[in-house]
Design a protein around this motif. Sequence first.
Motif, PDB file in Angstrom:
ATOM      1  N   GLU A 276     -34.379 -19.783  -6.706  1.00 19.71           N
ATOM      2  CA  GLU A 276     -33.021 -20.150  -7.111  1.00 19.71           C
ATOM      3  C   GLU A 276     -32.084 -20.220  -5.902  1.00 19.71           C
ATOM      4  N   THR A 277     -32.161 -19.199  -5.046  1.00 19.39           N
ATOM      5  CA  THR A 277     -31.342 -19.194  -3.834  1.00 19.39           C
ATOM      6  C   THR A 277     -31.740 -20.339  -2.904  1.00 19.39           C
ATOM      7  N   THR A 278     -33.040 -20.588  -2.803  1.00 19.57           N
ATOM      8  CA  THR A 278     -33.543 -21.674  -1.957  1.00 19.57           C
ATOM      9  C   THR A 278     -32.969 -23.014  -2.384  1.00 19.57           C
ATOM     10  N   PHE A 279     -33.017 -23.310  -3.679  1.00 15.51           N
ATOM     11  CA  PHE A 279     -32.518 -24.597  -4.179  1.00 15.51           C
ATOM     12  C   PHE A 279     -31.011 -24.748  -3.931  1.00 15.51           C
ATOM     13  N   LYS A 280     -30.266 -23.673  -4.136  1.00 15.71           N
ATOM     14  CA  LYS A 280     -28.814 -23.713  -3.906  1.00 15.71           C
ATOM     15  C   LYS A 280     -28.511 -23.991  -2.439  1.00 15.71           C
ATOM     16  N   THR A 281     -29.274 -23.347  -1.546  1.00 16.43           N
ATOM     17  CA  THR A 281     -29.053 -23.533  -0.108  1.00 16.43           C
ATOM     18  C   THR A 281     -29.374 -24.958   0.315  1.00 16.43           C
ATOM     19  N   VAL A 282     -30.500 -25.488  -0.176  1.00 21.97           N
ATOM     20  CA  VAL A 282     -30.884 -26.874   0.148  1.00 21.97           C
ATOM     21  C   VAL A 282     -29.805 -27.843  -0.334  1.00 21.97           C
ATOM     22  N   GLU A 283     -29.325 -27.636  -1.548  1.00 22.70           N
ATOM     23  CA  GLU A 283     -28.269 -28.496  -2.099  1.00 22.70           C
ATOM     24  C   GLU A 283     -27.013 -28.447  -1.229  1.00 22.70           C
ATOM     25  N   GLN A 284     -26.631 -27.255  -0.788  1.00 20.44           N
ATOM     26  CA  GLN A 284     -25.431 -27.103   0.037  1.00 20.44           C
ATOM     27  C   GLN A 284     -25.570 -27.846   1.363  1.00 20.44           C
ATOM     28  N   TYR A 285     -26.742 -27.760   1.981  1.00 21.40           N
ATOM     29  CA  TYR A 285     -26.959 -28.416   3.272  1.00 21.40           C
ATOM     30  C   TYR A 285     -26.998 -29.941   3.115  1.00 21.40           C
ATOM     31  N   ILE A 286     -27.565 -30.420   2.008  1.00 20.39           N
ATOM     32  CA  ILE A 286     -27.574 -31.863   1.758  1.00 20.39           C
ATOM     33  C   ILE A 286     -26.146 -32.386   1.602  1.00 20.39           C
ATOM     34  N   MET A 287     -25.338 -31.688   0.805  1.00 18.01           N
ATOM     35  CA  MET A 287     -23.967 -32.134   0.569  1.00 18.01           C
ATOM     36  C   MET A 287     -23.125 -32.014   1.832  1.00 18.01           C
ATOM     37  N   LYS A 288     -23.380 -30.990   2.623  1.00 17.21           N
ATOM     38  CA  LYS A 288     -22.661 -30.840   3.900  1.00 17.21           C
ATOM     39  C   LYS A 288     -22.958 -32.045   4.803  1.00 17.21           C
ATOM     40  N   ALA A 289     -24.242 -32.407   4.902  1.00 16.11           N
ATOM     41  CA  ALA A 289     -24.638 -33.555   5.729  1.00 16.11           C
ATOM     42  C   ALA A 289     -24.023 -34.851   5.189  1.00 16.11           C
ATOM     43  N   TYR A 290     -24.066 -35.008   3.873  1.00 19.92           N
ATOM     44  CA  TYR A 290     -23.506 -36.229   3.276  1.00 19.92           C
ATOM     45  C   TYR A 290     -22.005 -36.341   3.538  1.00 19.92           C
ATOM     46  N   ASN A 291     -21.285 -35.233   3.416  1.00 18.64           N
ATOM     47  CA  ASN A 291     -19.838 -35.249   3.645  1.00 18.64           C
ATOM     48  C   ASN A 291     -19.492 -35.598   5.090  1.00 18.64           C
ATOM     49  N   GLU A 292     -20.397 -35.287   6.015  1.00 15.11           N
ATOM     50  CA  GLU A 292     -20.177 -35.640   7.419  1.00 15.11           C
ATOM     51  C   GLU A 292     -20.407 -37.136   7.667  1.00 15.11           C
ATOM     52  N   LEU A 293     -21.175 -37.773   6.786  1.00 14.83           N
ATOM     53  CA  LEU A 293     -21.570 -39.170   7.005  1.00 14.83           C
ATOM     54  C   LEU A 293     -20.843 -40.176   6.126  1.00 14.83           C
ATOM     55  N   LYS A 294     -20.309 -39.738   5.003  1.00 10.22           N
ATOM     56  CA  LYS A 294     -19.850 -40.673   3.971  1.00 10.22           C
ATOM     57  C   LYS A 294     -18.692 -41.568   4.407  1.00 10.22           C
ATOM     58  N   ASP A 295     -17.867 -41.094   5.333  1.00 15.69           N
ATOM     59  CA  ASP A 295     -16.695 -41.882   5.733  1.00 15.69           C
ATOM     60  C   ASP A 295     -16.956 -42.786   6.936  1.00 15.69           C
ATOM     61  N   LEU A 296     -18.167 -42.753   7.487  1.00 21.69           N
ATOM     62  CA  LEU A 296     -18.486 -43.613   8.626  1.00 21.69           C
ATOM     63  C   LEU A 296     -18.665 -45.052   8.168  1.00 21.69           C
ATOM     64  N   SER A 297     -18.219 -45.989   8.986  1.00 23.66           N
ATOM     65  CA  SER A 297     -18.457 -47.396   8.672  1.00 23.66           C
ATOM     66  C   SER A 297     -19.940 -47.701   8.852  1.00 23.66           C
ATOM     67  N   THR A 298     -20.398 -48.769   8.250  1.00 21.96           N
ATOM     68  CA  THR A 298     -21.808 -49.158   8.365  1.00 21.96           C
ATOM     69  C   THR A 298     -22.207 -49.351   9.816  1.00 21.96           C
ATOM     70  N   THR A 299     -21.338 -49.980  10.590  1.00 24.16           N
ATOM     71  CA  THR A 299     -21.627 -50.237  12.011  1.00 24.16           C
ATOM     72  C   THR A 299     -21.795 -48.928  12.777  1.00 24.16           C
ATOM     73  N   ASP A 300     -20.857 -47.988  12.574  1.00 23.58           N
ATOM     74  CA  ASP A 300     -20.926 -46.697  13.274  1.00 23.58           C
ATOM     75  C   ASP A 300     -22.137 -45.889  12.821  1.00 23.58           C
ATOM     76  N   LEU A 301     -22.431 -45.956  11.525  1.00 22.22           N
ATOM     77  CA  LEU A 301     -23.552 -45.192  10.977  1.00 22.22           C
ATOM     78  C   LEU A 301     -24.865 -45.609  11.628  1.00 22.22           C
ATOM     79  N   VAL A 302     -25.127 -46.904  11.646  1.00 20.60           N
ATOM     80  CA  VAL A 302     -26.368 -47.424  12.228  1.00 20.60           C
ATOM     81  C   VAL A 302     -26.397 -47.196  13.741  1.00 20.60           C
TER      82      VAL A 302
END
Length: 317
Positions: A276-302
Amino acid sequence: MEYLDFELPIKELEDQLDKCQIIGQESDVDVTNTCKQIQKKLDETKKNIYKNLTAWQRVQLSRHPNRPYTLEHITTITKGTFLELFGDRNFKDDKAMIGGLGRIDGQSFMLIGQQKGVNTKMRQFRNFGMANPEGYRKALRLMKMAEKFNIPVVTFIDTPGAYPGLEAEERGQGEAIARNIFEMCRLKVPIICVIVGEGASGGALGIGVGDRVLMMENTWYSVISPESCSSILWKSWEYKEQAADALKLTSADMKKQKLVDDIIPEPLGGAHYDKETTFKTVEQYIMKAYNELKDLSTTDLVAQRMDKYSNMGEYKE
C-alpha cells in the motif's frame, strides 16, 4: 511470506515472535517483555540487513516472488479506471506487454509495461515478461495514440530482457526495439518511465526512453544480467555476485552516473513488505514528474529529452 537467503535471520526471529505470542494467548504466562525484546532485536536485524545490501542482494529483491508486478501497480494507482487495449494491428497481441488508458489523480495517462505473472501458469502465459516484437509494436501503437490525443505516457519496466527466440528474431525483434527508441525520442507528449523490477538489456530500453526515468530503490538497470555477464566473462554463473558489483546496476549507481533522474524509496525490506505504501509512493513520484513536465511546450519537451540522452556518456580526459 517467502524469504531470500540473506533474510533467514529475520525469518528465525519472526518465528520466535510468533511462538512467543501463541504461548501468551494459550496460557496464563506473561510474555509481554519477552515479545518486546524479540521485536526490538527483529527491528535492529532488519535495519542492519537492509541498510547494507550488496548489488546482488538488490537483484534478488527485484525478483522476489511477492514483489508487486506492473499490472498490480497500474490497477491500484488508477483506482479501477484502467482500460486495457490489445494488439499491434500487425501480428497478434503480446501478453508480456500490457497497455491502456487510466486516470491518476484525475489526469489521464497511457500506461504501458511488461507483466511477468504471479504464478507458474501466469508466468508462462505472460512469457515471463519477455516481450516479442509485436509487444514493442503494440507499445508504440499506444504511444502514438497517446500523442494524437495529447495524453502523457507512463511506462513500467520489469523484464529479464526481450524474448530471444528464433521466431522473435524472424519477426524483427531488433528493429522493433530500435524503432521504439527512435520514436520515443521525438514523441510530443511527456514520457515518464518507472523501473519497478528488473531492467535488463534492450528489452527495458524498448519502453525506457523518457523525460523522467524513475527507479525504485531495490531494482536494477543494466545492459546484461549478472548471470549472463558471469557466464560470458568467467564461463560460469558462480561469479554473478562479482559481476553485479562490477556492472554498477543498482539505483544508487544509476543515479550517480546520471542515467536515471530519481530513486523511489521502498518500505524497509522491499516493496512487497508494504504494498500500500509502495503504490502511494510510486503514484506521488509519477505525479511530481508529470507536474514538472506538463507546462513545457512540445518543442522544449522534445529538445530537453534529446539533450538529456545526447549528454549521457560524455567525459573529459
